[in-house]
Design a protein around this motif. Structure first.
Motif, PDB file in Angstrom:
ATOM      1  N   UNK A  57     -76.185  41.717  -0.439  1.00  0.00           N
ATOM      2  CA  UNK A  57     -75.172  41.561  -1.487  1.00  0.00           C
ATOM      3  C   UNK A  57     -75.696  40.658  -2.605  1.00  0.00           C
ATOM      4  N   UNK A  58     -76.808  41.043  -3.234  1.00  0.00           N
ATOM      5  CA  UNK A  58     -77.503  40.142  -4.158  1.00  0.00           C
ATOM      6  C   UNK A  58     -76.829  40.051  -5.528  1.00  0.00           C
ATOM      7  N   UNK A  59     -77.168  38.978  -6.260  1.00  0.00           N
ATOM      8  CA  UNK A  59     -76.743  38.859  -7.649  1.00  0.00           C
ATOM      9  C   UNK A  59     -77.636  39.696  -8.559  1.00  0.00           C
ATOM     10  N   UNK A  60     -78.880  39.912  -8.127  1.00  0.00           N
ATOM     11  CA  UNK A  60     -79.849  40.656  -8.935  1.00  0.00           C
ATOM     12  C   UNK A  60     -80.645  41.602  -8.040  1.00  0.00           C
ATOM     13  N   UNK A  61     -80.772  42.839  -8.471  1.00  0.00           N
ATOM     14  CA  UNK A  61     -81.602  43.815  -7.763  1.00  0.00           C
ATOM     15  C   UNK A  61     -82.800  44.139  -8.647  1.00  0.00           C
ATOM     16  N   UNK A  62     -83.977  44.066  -8.069  1.00  0.00           N
ATOM     17  CA  UNK A  62     -85.189  44.497  -8.765  1.00  0.00           C
ATOM     18  C   UNK A  62     -85.699  45.734  -8.050  1.00  0.00           C
ATOM     19  N   UNK A  63     -85.748  46.824  -8.776  1.00  0.00           N
ATOM     20  CA  UNK A  63     -86.077  48.121  -8.185  1.00  0.00           C
ATOM     21  C   UNK A  63     -87.346  48.672  -8.827  1.00  0.00           C
ATOM     22  N   UNK A  64     -88.395  48.785  -8.028  1.00  0.00           N
ATOM     23  CA  UNK A  64     -89.623  49.438  -8.486  1.00  0.00           C
ATOM     24  C   UNK A  64     -89.495  50.882  -8.045  1.00  0.00           C
ATOM     25  N   UNK A  65     -89.219  51.749  -8.981  1.00  0.00           N
ATOM     26  CA  UNK A  65     -88.698  53.086  -8.713  1.00  0.00           C
ATOM     27  C   UNK A  65     -89.047  53.617  -7.334  1.00  0.00           C
ATOM     28  N   UNK A  66     -87.977  53.844  -6.569  1.00  0.00           N
ATOM     29  CA  UNK A  66     -88.136  54.074  -5.131  1.00  0.00           C
ATOM     30  C   UNK A  66     -88.309  55.533  -4.755  1.00  0.00           C
TER      31      UNK A  66
END
Length: 204
Positions: free
Chosen positions: A124-133
């Motif tokens: 339940x994060x405040x920030x999501x960092x997504x390296x295209x999955x």
């Protein structure tokens, strides 16, 4: 965040999560230099979903909760549903308690990615960092992962490293990198109208 290979997208992720710090300048969140924050507390507020997720030896459950023992059975059921994990986990011999080898080599790359998305939801994060999955995923699994990602990103602040420009279209702001610098920024429509570097990338 979009840009050609070598433009600095991975470096940006490494700076954001403080795998290393900038030698000049600074990275700020809400105006605060992240070097002044407690690293463990800072990282606890974010979730990373990478192209090639790493799973630890242990149960599927352990890989999702990662020490967060406060997740209720109902919350776990909701996470499995939203992350599209439920069907394949139900098919495992011991369900959530199925043991995985280190790296998760006993399940497919798509299933590993779905577990990593469930892990991000559990934080339940405040920030999501997504390296295209979805870069290295077969087309059959890609739709399931895309649906899971849509659920993950729906109510969260997210930074998405987009290798496919189609991923970037719906972003609130697209940042274009080239040779380690930001060269353009704006919505998809604005960047297309300006007919600059981003426009040329889409034509390619």
């Amino acid at each position: 965040v979009v840009g050609p290979t070598g433009s600095g997208k991975t470096t940006l992720i490494n700076l954001l999560v403080r795998f290393y710090d900038p030698t000049t300048g600074k990275v700020c969140i809400n105006g605060q230099d992240i070097r002044t924050l407690d690293t463990s507390a800072f990282r606890a507020k974010m979730a990373l979903v990478m192209q090639e997720p790493f799973l630890f030896s242990g149960s599927i459950r352990d890989n999702i909760v990662q020490g967060n023992g406060t997740i209720s059975d109902q919350a776990m059921a909701d996470i499995l549903e939203a992350s599209n994990c439920k069907r394949f986990i139900d098919g495992q011999p011991d369900g959530l308690d199925t043991q995985l080898s280190e790296g998760g080599t006993t399940i497919s790359s798509g299933e590993r990615q779905l577990i990593s998305i469930a892990r991000a939801m559990a934080r339940n994060p405040d920030l999501i960092i997504l390296d295209e999955a979805t870069s290295y995923i077969d087309s059959t699994t890609e739709q399931q992962i895309q649906e899971a990602l849509d659920n993950l990103l729906s109510d969260q602040t997210s930074i998405v490293i987009a290798h496919r420009l189609s991923t970037a279209r719906n972003a609130d702001r697209i940042t274009v990198l080239n040779r380690g610098r930001i060269i353009e920024s704006g919505t998809h429509a604005k960047l297309m109208d300006s007919r600059g570097f981003y426009f040329r990338l889409t034509q390619l």
